[in-house]
Design a protein around this motif. Structure first.
Motif: not given
Length: 270
Positions: A245-252, A256-260
């Motif tokens: 859900a966090f990764s999706q929220a970042l994209r939405q 621009k930060s790299q998600f890991r």
């Protein structure tokens, strides 16, 4: 010509060894134990633990990890709750690790949690807006506010107030700048952090219910603008926030930060 070539080759070998040595010495390592617990090893080999709840439910090797700790130089605790104080007292008694915390939390941990008083010196205590210089200047630790609560308790006694909660901005000389949020909600002053230091890695709580969840955490990342963001403080106590859900929220939100994500026990070389 032979002597000149030999000298040139010797110089190349020395330079190569020097480069390898510098590359090895330049590594800062970050290990995740689960929840908000991390081990940071500096290029010189100093060890800092952050919120060291090693025996959390996500870590099947918690007891072994605890037993394996032979050297810990500093223990950083963001606030007083048991899932952040964790095994700090046991580790301190075993390794003589000094406590890095706000002054109020340090006093409370001595009085109510049993942290050895001699390991809570004035020079490792601070407060928000301040910064400590540790390990002969190799590491700086700045105190960052958080929107949460903080308390500690001795066995069987009611919890007592342990000062205001916080996070840490940890800067390694010639290395990464790591922002550990502690437990917090989103707050607009996070946008001030990159005005003083560009954050390499943001360790962001995402669990929801007791901290910001994925949507608000994504907004926090947007304010801090780190190079990389790693989620933490999820998967325990049935908290609803998830890395997905966090990764999706970042994209939405166009972050621009790299998600890991990190696996429990994984070590990153920064």
């Amino acid at each position: 010509m032979g002597l000149a070539l030999a000298a040139l080759m010797l110089t190349a070998v020395i330079f190569g060894l020097h480069s390898v040595s510098n590359a090895q010495a330049g590594n800062t390592q970050l290990l995740w134990y689960g929840q908000s617990a991390f081990k940071l090893t500096t290029p010189s080999g100093k060890v800092l633990l952050i919120d060291p709840w090693l025996e959390n439910p996500l870590n099947p090797n918690g007891k072994a990890d605890l037993a394996a700790l032979k050297q810990v130089d500093f223990i950083l605790v963001t606030h007083g709750h048991s899932d952040h104080v964790g095994n700090a007292v046991e580790i301190a008694k075993k390794t003589n690790a000094k406590l890095v915390s706000t002054y109020d939390l340090g006093q409370a941990m001595v009085a109510f949690s049993g942290y050895p008083k001699n390991l809570v010196p004035f020079e490792t205590q601070g407060n928000f807006g301040g910064e400590l210089t540790l390990v002969n200047g190799e590491v700086k630790v700045a105190f960052i506010p958080a929107v949460h609560s903080s308390s500690v308790a001795s066995d069987g006694s009611p919890a007592v107030f342990a000062g205001n909660p916080g996070g840490f901005l940890i800067s390694v000389k010639n290395g990464p700048v790591i922002y550990h949020t502690g437990d917090t909600d989103l707050f607009s002053d996070m946008a001030l952090i990159p005005q003083f230091r560009q954050v390499s890695v943001m360790l962001a709580c995402i669990g929801d219910q007791f901290t910001m969840g994925p949507q608000r955490a994504a907004e926090a990342v947007k304010l801090v603008n780190p190079t990389t963001v790693i989620p933490m403080h999820y998967g325990v106590f049935n908290l609803p926030g998830t890395p997905q859900a966090f990764s999706q929220a970042l994209r939405q939100q166009g972050v621009k930060s790299q998600f890991r994500t990190m696996k429990v026990g994984e070590v990153l070389k920064l």
